[in-house]
Design a protein around this motif. Structure first.
Motif, PDB file in Angstrom:
ATOM      1  N   ALA A  56       0.833  -1.204   0.000  1.00 59.10           N
ATOM      2  CA  ALA A  56       0.000   0.000   0.000  1.00 59.10           C
ATOM      3  C   ALA A  56       0.866   1.251   0.000  1.00 59.10           C
ATOM      4  O   ALA A  56       1.933   1.282   0.633  1.00 59.10           O
ATOM      5  N   ASN A  57       0.411   2.268  -0.694  1.00 57.01           N
ATOM      6  CA  ASN A  57       1.088   3.554  -0.627  1.00 57.01           C
ATOM      7  C   ASN A  57       0.857   4.195   0.736  1.00 57.01           C
ATOM      8  O   ASN A  57      -0.251   4.140   1.278  1.00 57.01           O
ATOM      9  N   HIS A  58       1.921   4.798   1.281  1.00 57.36           N
ATOM     10  CA  HIS A  58       1.763   5.559   2.513  1.00 57.36           C
ATOM     11  C   HIS A  58       1.044   6.875   2.218  1.00 57.36           C
ATOM     12  O   HIS A  58       1.073   7.377   1.089  1.00 57.36           O
ATOM     13  N   ARG A  59       0.434   7.427   3.222  1.00 57.62           N
ATOM     14  CA  ARG A  59      -0.238   8.729   3.075  1.00 57.62           C
ATOM     15  C   ARG A  59       0.743   9.774   2.534  1.00 57.62           C
ATOM     16  O   ARG A  59       1.918   9.787   2.887  1.00 57.62           O
ATOM     17  N   GLY A  60       0.220  10.638   1.654  1.00 57.01           N
ATOM     18  CA  GLY A  60       1.058  11.666   1.057  1.00 57.01           C
ATOM     19  C   GLY A  60       1.945  11.176  -0.066  1.00 57.01           C
ATOM     20  O   GLY A  60       2.818  11.904  -0.536  1.00 57.01           O
ATOM     21  N   HIS A  61       1.715   9.925  -0.505  1.00 55.71           N
ATOM     22  CA  HIS A  61       2.550   9.320  -1.540  1.00 55.71           C
ATOM     23  C   HIS A  61       1.676   8.598  -2.559  1.00 55.71           C
ATOM     24  O   HIS A  61       0.604   8.078  -2.232  1.00 55.71           O
TER      25      HIS A  61
END
Length: 299
Positions: A56-61
């Motif tokens: 999963a992509n991290h927040r802000g990415h």
């Protein structure tokens, strides 16, 4: 319904191996200023070896970035805990999907510290791989904290700090003069560096809010008091390049090994010769991949 899972589901990439024999699930926690799309080669290799991938992509990415979710920003409050909880939610979903398989967590750079934070929450995994990681000493964390808090006070959490970028990424790249790009420090493979440099969702300057969250994470993952209620038997494999400036060309990697080895019962380490920050995009990436696969097979 789990809020973090609801937030993360649309940012989750699942790649299932089609092999007859499936040996486990690998969870990928990516680094700062990149996204899971950069791990296509690695995901394909894991699938070929019989491992499912949850990343999963991290927040802000990556897929998070839009007008409501600024680039390089975790959250208005408690950003580090949010990204840690996001990762835990994905792992728990995969464990529900595949309850009879082993589950391994691979974190790169910033993602390695988020992964370690999840381990502190006593998430049940069969092994942790930390790539491009390091242990900062308390004085370095204090200096970073003072500087970041100073900028935060005057500029606010949404400020994109050129100074922090200069003190980190630009300083790392200066070690490889004469360099051909702003990102030569990540790999000696020019094609990998070009892909990173040409990707608008890679190598960007992050907010001072994210830097502040990262320091919060450092204070947690490098403090013994947060390791009291965990499983000390989680196998950990640390792998970094011996030319990685984040790891102090091996020094801070060894410090990480010594720190974790004082807590966990099964910690191992490999320094890959002539590799820079991203051992899994390097010219000799097959060597690093083989070491990780052997770690999985032995645990």
């Amino acid at each position: 319904m789990n809020t973090n899972l609801a937030n993360t589901n649309k940012h989750l990439n699942i790649s299932l191996s089609t092999n007859r024999n499936i040996y486990g699930v690998v969870h990928i926690s990516h680094g700062m200023a990149e996204h899971v799309g950069r791990y296509k080669w690695l995901i394909s290799k894991f699938n070929q070896e019989g491992y499912h991938i949850y990343a999963a992509n991290h927040r802000g990415h990556g897929s998070w970035i839009n007008t409501d979710n600024p680039k390089g920003f975790f959250a208005e409050n408690n950003g580090w805990q949010h990204v840690t909880d996001d990762l835990i939610a994905v792992i728990q979903k995969a464990q529900d999907d595949h309850p009879n398989l082993k589950h391994y967590l691979l974190g790169h750079s910033m993602g390695s510290w988020i992964a370690l934070s999840a381990v502190q929450e006593n998430i049940k995994i069969d092994g942790l791989v930390m790539c491009g990681s390091a242990k900062l000493d308390n004085f370095s964390i204090l200096v970073q904290s003072i500087l970041i808090n100073f900028i935060y006070f005057f500029k606010g959490k949404h400020h994109y700090s050129l100074l922090m970028d200069k003190l980190t990424m630009r300083r790392y790249n200066n070690l490889f003069k004469p360099f051909k790009s702003p990102n030569d420090w990540i790999s000696s493979d020019t094609e990998s560096v070009k892909d990173y440099t040409d990707d608008i969702n890679c190598g960007f300057i992050v907010t001072i809010g994210l830097w502040k969250d990262l320091v919060t994470g450092f204070k947690k993952v490098f403090s013994l008091k947060y390791y009291k209620n965990i499983s000390f038997n989680v196998p950990i494999f640390i792998i970094s390049g011996d030319k990685d400036p984040v790891g102090g060309n091996g020094k801070l990697v060894r410090d990480l090994y010594l720190f974790l080895n004082s807590i966990f019962t099964n910690v191992s380490m490999a320094l890959i010769k002539d590799s820079r920050h991203e051992v899994l995009t390097e010219i000799n990436k097959e060597e690093s991949f083989l070491k990780i696969i052997n770690f999985f097979k032995n645990n």
